[in-house]
Design a protein around this motif. Structure first.
Motif, PDB file in Angstrom:
ATOM      1  N   ASP A  34       6.677  -0.826   1.219  1.00 40.27           N
ATOM      2  CA  ASP A  34       7.230   0.516   1.091  1.00 40.27           C
ATOM      3  C   ASP A  34       6.834   1.293   2.341  1.00 40.27           C
ATOM      4  O   ASP A  34       6.091   0.793   3.194  1.00 40.27           O
ATOM      5  N   LYS A  35       7.338   2.501   2.455  1.00 36.91           N
ATOM      6  CA  LYS A  35       6.973   3.324   3.593  1.00 36.91           C
ATOM      7  C   LYS A  35       6.810   4.756   3.122  1.00 36.91           C
ATOM      8  O   LYS A  35       7.593   5.255   2.311  1.00 36.91           O
ATOM      9  N   LEU A  36       5.766   5.409   3.611  1.00 36.28           N
ATOM     10  CA  LEU A  36       5.607   6.824   3.335  1.00 36.28           C
ATOM     11  C   LEU A  36       6.544   7.609   4.248  1.00 36.28           C
ATOM     12  O   LEU A  36       6.629   7.328   5.445  1.00 36.28           O
ATOM     13  N   VAL A  37       7.253   8.544   3.671  1.00 35.00           N
ATOM     14  CA  VAL A  37       8.144   9.406   4.454  1.00 35.00           C
ATOM     15  C   VAL A  37       7.749  10.856   4.216  1.00 35.00           C
ATOM     16  O   VAL A  37       7.130  11.191   3.203  1.00 35.00           O
ATOM     17  N   LEU A  38       8.115  11.701   5.138  1.00 38.21           N
ATOM     18  CA  LEU A  38       7.864  13.129   4.986  1.00 38.21           C
ATOM     19  C   LEU A  38       9.073  13.752   4.299  1.00 38.21           C
ATOM     20  O   LEU A  38      10.207  13.563   4.736  1.00 38.21           O
ATOM     21  N   ILE A  39       8.826  14.470   3.214  1.00 38.74           N
ATOM     22  CA  ILE A  39       9.929  15.155   2.548  1.00 38.74           C
ATOM     23  C   ILE A  39       9.767  16.660   2.714  1.00 38.74           C
ATOM     24  O   ILE A  39       8.652  17.183   2.706  1.00 38.74           O
ATOM     25  N   THR A  40      10.888  17.336   2.892  1.00 37.74           N
ATOM     26  CA  THR A  40      10.898  18.784   3.077  1.00 37.74           C
ATOM     27  C   THR A  40      11.961  19.382   2.158  1.00 37.74           C
ATOM     28  O   THR A  40      12.830  18.657   1.656  1.00 37.74           O
ATOM     29  N   PRO A  41      11.919  20.688   1.960  1.00 35.92           N
ATOM     30  CA  PRO A  41      13.015  21.314   1.213  1.00 35.92           C
ATOM     31  C   PRO A  41      14.332  21.094   1.955  1.00 35.92           C
ATOM     32  O   PRO A  41      14.350  20.990   3.192  1.00 35.92           O
ATOM     33  N   ASN A  42      15.422  21.024   1.229  1.00 35.51           N
ATOM     34  CA  ASN A  42      16.731  20.881   1.870  1.00 35.51           C
ATOM     35  C   ASN A  42      17.288  22.277   2.171  1.00 35.51           C
ATOM     36  O   ASN A  42      18.316  22.693   1.651  1.00 35.51           O
ATOM     37  N   ASP A  88      11.800  10.366   8.593  1.00 35.71           N
ATOM     38  CA  ASP A  88      11.072   9.128   8.855  1.00 35.71           C
ATOM     39  C   ASP A  88      10.370   9.283  10.194  1.00 35.71           C
ATOM     40  O   ASP A  88      11.020   9.361  11.235  1.00 35.71           O
ATOM     41  N   LEU A  89       9.044   9.336  10.166  1.00 33.16           N
ATOM     42  CA  LEU A  89       8.304   9.518  11.410  1.00 33.16           C
ATOM     43  C   LEU A  89       8.304   8.270  12.280  1.00 33.16           C
ATOM     44  O   LEU A  89       7.802   8.279  13.390  1.00 33.16           O
ATOM     45  N   ASP A  90       8.860   7.181  11.726  1.00 34.94           N
ATOM     46  CA  ASP A  90       9.001   5.936  12.474  1.00 34.94           C
ATOM     47  C   ASP A  90       7.663   5.462  13.038  1.00 34.94           C
ATOM     48  O   ASP A  90       7.558   5.055  14.190  1.00 34.94           O
ATOM     49  N   GLU A  91       6.662   5.562  12.222  1.00 36.97           N
ATOM     50  CA  GLU A  91       5.326   5.111  12.620  1.00 36.97           C
ATOM     51  C   GLU A  91       4.952   3.884  11.804  1.00 36.97           C
ATOM     52  O   GLU A  91       5.080   3.879  10.586  1.00 36.97           O
ATOM     53  N   GLU A  92       4.486   2.849  12.489  1.00 38.96           N
ATOM     54  CA  GLU A  92       4.128   1.626  11.783  1.00 38.96           C
ATOM     55  C   GLU A  92       2.976   1.853  10.809  1.00 38.96           C
ATOM     56  O   GLU A  92       2.845   1.160   9.799  1.00 38.96           O
ATOM     57  N   PHE A  93       2.152   2.867  11.075  1.00 40.00           N
ATOM     58  CA  PHE A  93       1.006   3.124  10.210  1.00 40.00           C
ATOM     59  C   PHE A  93       1.420   3.706   8.859  1.00 40.00           C
ATOM     60  O   PHE A  93       0.624   3.772   7.933  1.00 40.00           O
ATOM     61  N   LEU A  94       2.646   4.178   8.766  1.00 35.36           N
ATOM     62  CA  LEU A  94       3.117   4.735   7.502  1.00 35.36           C
ATOM     63  C   LEU A  94       3.715   3.670   6.590  1.00 35.36           C
ATOM     64  O   LEU A  94       4.071   3.947   5.457  1.00 35.36           O
ATOM     65  N   THR A  95       3.862   2.467   7.100  1.00 37.02           N
ATOM     66  CA  THR A  95       4.330   1.361   6.270  1.00 37.02           C
ATOM     67  C   THR A  95       3.183   0.855   5.420  1.00 37.02           C
ATOM     68  O   THR A  95       2.071   0.684   5.901  1.00 37.02           O
ATOM     69  N   ARG A  96       3.449   0.643   4.158  1.00 41.56           N
ATOM     70  CA  ARG A  96       2.395   0.170   3.267  1.00 41.56           C
ATOM     71  C   ARG A  96       2.953  -0.852   2.298  1.00 41.56           C
ATOM     72  O   ARG A  96       4.163  -1.026   2.176  1.00 41.56           O
ATOM     73  N   LYS A  97       2.075  -1.490   1.600  1.00 41.11           N
ATOM     74  CA  LYS A  97       2.468  -2.462   0.583  1.00 41.11           C
ATOM     75  C   LYS A  97       1.922  -2.041  -0.766  1.00 41.11           C
ATOM     76  O   LYS A  97       0.906  -1.355  -0.853  1.00 41.11           O
ATOM     77  N   PHE A  98       2.609  -2.450  -1.808  1.00 39.37           N
ATOM     78  CA  PHE A  98       2.057  -2.355  -3.145  1.00 39.37           C
ATOM     79  C   PHE A  98       1.453  -3.718  -3.489  1.00 39.37           C
ATOM     80  O   PHE A  98       1.969  -4.756  -3.071  1.00 39.37           O
ATOM     81  N   TYR A  99       0.364  -3.661  -4.227  1.00 40.93           N
ATOM     82  CA  TYR A  99      -0.389  -4.877  -4.503  1.00 40.93           C
ATOM     83  C   TYR A  99      -0.532  -5.124  -6.003  1.00 40.93           C
ATOM     84  O   TYR A  99      -0.676  -4.173  -6.788  1.00 40.93           O
ATOM     85  N   ILE A 100      -0.484  -6.400  -6.359  1.00 39.70           N
ATOM     86  CA  ILE A 100      -0.858  -6.795  -7.713  1.00 39.70           C
ATOM     87  C   ILE A 100      -2.364  -7.038  -7.694  1.00 39.70           C
ATOM     88  O   ILE A 100      -2.861  -7.859  -6.925  1.00 39.70           O
ATOM     89  N   ALA A 101      -3.081  -6.300  -8.509  1.00 38.32           N
ATOM     90  CA  ALA A 101      -4.537  -6.439  -8.582  1.00 38.32           C
ATOM     91  C   ALA A 101      -4.903  -7.218  -9.838  1.00 38.32           C
ATOM     92  O   ALA A 101      -4.344  -6.979 -10.909  1.00 38.32           O
ATOM     93  N   TYR A 102      -5.832  -8.146  -9.699  1.00 35.90           N
ATOM     94  CA  TYR A 102      -6.291  -8.916 -10.850  1.00 35.90           C
ATOM     95  C   TYR A 102      -7.744  -9.336 -10.649  1.00 35.90           C
ATOM     96  O   TYR A 102      -8.227  -9.419  -9.514  1.00 35.90           O
ATOM     97  N   HIS A 103      -8.425  -9.541 -11.758  1.00 35.25           N
ATOM     98  CA  HIS A 103      -9.847  -9.899 -11.705  1.00 35.25           C
ATOM     99  C   HIS A 103     -10.009 -11.344 -11.235  1.00 35.25           C
ATOM    100  O   HIS A 103      -9.325 -12.247 -11.726  1.00 35.25           O
ATOM    101  N   LYS A 104     -10.913 -11.552 -10.304  1.00 35.00           N
ATOM    102  CA  LYS A 104     -11.126 -12.887  -9.733  1.00 35.00           C
ATOM    103  C   LYS A 104     -11.600 -13.905 -10.770  1.00 35.00           C
ATOM    104  O   LYS A 104     -11.338 -15.102 -10.635  1.00 35.00           O
ATOM    105  N   GLU A 105     -12.308 -13.423 -11.791  1.00 34.60           N
ATOM    106  CA  GLU A 105     -12.900 -14.350 -12.764  1.00 34.60           C
ATOM    107  C   GLU A 105     -12.142 -14.378 -14.092  1.00 34.60           C
ATOM    108  O   GLU A 105     -12.624 -14.965 -15.058  1.00 34.60           O
ATOM    109  N   ARG A 106     -10.978 -13.754 -14.132  1.00 36.46           N
ATOM    110  CA  ARG A 106     -10.219 -13.712 -15.389  1.00 36.46           C
ATOM    111  C   ARG A 106      -8.961 -14.568 -15.258  1.00 36.46           C
ATOM    112  O   ARG A 106      -8.056 -14.232 -14.489  1.00 36.46           O
ATOM    113  N   PRO A 107      -8.879 -15.658 -15.995  1.00 37.52           N
ATOM    114  CA  PRO A 107      -7.668 -16.496 -15.930  1.00 37.52           C
ATOM    115  C   PRO A 107      -6.450 -15.735 -16.435  1.00 37.52           C
ATOM    116  O   PRO A 107      -6.548 -14.935 -17.359  1.00 37.52           O
ATOM    117  N   PHE A 108      -5.305 -15.999 -15.830  1.00 40.79           N
ATOM    118  CA  PHE A 108      -4.076 -15.366 -16.277  1.00 40.79           C
ATOM    119  C   PHE A 108      -3.669 -15.875 -17.654  1.00 40.79           C
ATOM    120  O   PHE A 108      -3.692 -17.084 -17.913  1.00 40.79           O
TER     121      PHE A 108
END
Length: 302
Positions: free
Chosen positions: A163-171, A261-281
């Motif tokens: 995903d990417k963070l964008v700047l939103i303003t009033p229209n 879109d500020l077109d900055e690579e630093f504003l690109t991000r990912k969403f992550y699936i988090a899970y416990h290392k010791e817990r079987p699915f």
């Protein structure tokens, strides 16, 4: 020392209440009190300081709480490890997720899964990224979906949607005349931030830090607890804000906000699936993981 005693004790300490502990594990309050009292009698030491204002563990109680958590977690892992041998995907699946995934990603994954697994029921718990990770660490949820990785040593993070963070303003007329926004212009605007613990806030802070700036230098007018409230506040002209592009698209299509879109690579991000290392699915969690891996940021299945 019995499992029921430890379970009662742990829930009393965790919830700081005998009544809430009783409700949490479906026992009566007298039963919870009896379990804790018998545990104290067996060990010959007071474990909990009881007062009208607060319930808190003694030093001995703190030590036992650590051991009890470890014992109960091991027992839970044993149960889940055995159950994970089953292949049928059914029952209840609890997912904890931060705001953007819970509103704009997970419902579609649930919809696709329900088409295949008729016996599966879903429950979605929404919280900020830090609380989601805490839920995973404490075995209160099997899978989490967050907008930023934390320093948790108990959890693994699998990136699955970009995903990417964008700047939103009033229209409004003022912003309609602008073709772009840059970093220096941000510090001239009234800014709306997300609350402490939000993945969006953490990503905003990381972005500014790359340029030697911080959110403290912004002209922050308010902090809000959800993406929807931020969008509405911007729509009403309160200020500008960084939010997820996924979350911004609906308001842009309705003409309520403008996206920069500020077109900055630093504003690109990912969403992550988090899970416990010791817990079987469980089979259900494993199925969710497989469906999530085939979901892309355009909200289509590949």
């Amino acid at each position: 020392m019995q499992i029921k005693q430890l379970e009662a004790f742990v829930h009393v300490i965790r919830l700081k209440s005998f009544s809430k502990a009783a409700e949490s594990i479906f026992l009566s309050q007298p039963s919870i009190s009896a379990y804790v009292s018998s545990l104290e009698e067996e060990l010959g030491v007071m474990l909990i300081i009881r007062s009208t204002k607060e319930i808190c563990p003694t030093e001995a109680g703190k030590k036992l709480y650590a051991y009890a958590n470890e014992i109960l977690s091991t027992l839970e892992r044993a149960k889940r490890d055995i159950k994970s041998m089953q292949t049928e995907v059914s029952g209840n699946l609890l997912i904890a997720a931060s705001t953007v995934p819970s509103q704009y990603i997970i419902p579609e994954i649930f919809s696709k899964m329900s088409e295949k697994y008729k016996g599966l029921k879903f429950k979605l718990y929404q919280a900020d990224s830090c609380e989601v990770v805490s839920k995973i660490e404490n075995f209160d949820a099997e899978i989490g979906v967050v907008g930023t990785k934390t320093s948790s040593h108990k959890c693994s993070f699998y990136p699955f949607v970009e995903d990417k963070l964008v700047l939103i303003t009033p229209n409004s007329e003022r912003y309609a005349l602008l073709s772009h926004m840059n970093l220096s212009m941000l510090f001239e605007e009234r800014f709306i931030l997300r609350e402490e613990g939000s993945g969006t806030l953490q990503e905003t802070e990381s972005f500014l830090k790359k340029y030697g700036k911080s959110t403290h230098e912004l002209n922050t007018i308010c902090e809000l607890g959800s993406t929807e409230s931020v969008k509405q506040a911007v729509c009403e002209g309160l200020g500008v804000s960084f939010i997820s592009r996924l979350a911004a698209l609906d308001y842009e299509k309705m003409g309520k906000i403008k996206i920069f879109d500020l077109d900055e690579e630093f504003l690109t991000r990912k969403f992550y699936i988090a899970y416990h290392k010791e817990r079987p699915f469980s089979p259900a969690a494993k199925a969710f993981f497989e469906f999530a891996k085939h979901f892309d940021e355009k909200k289509k299945y590949m």
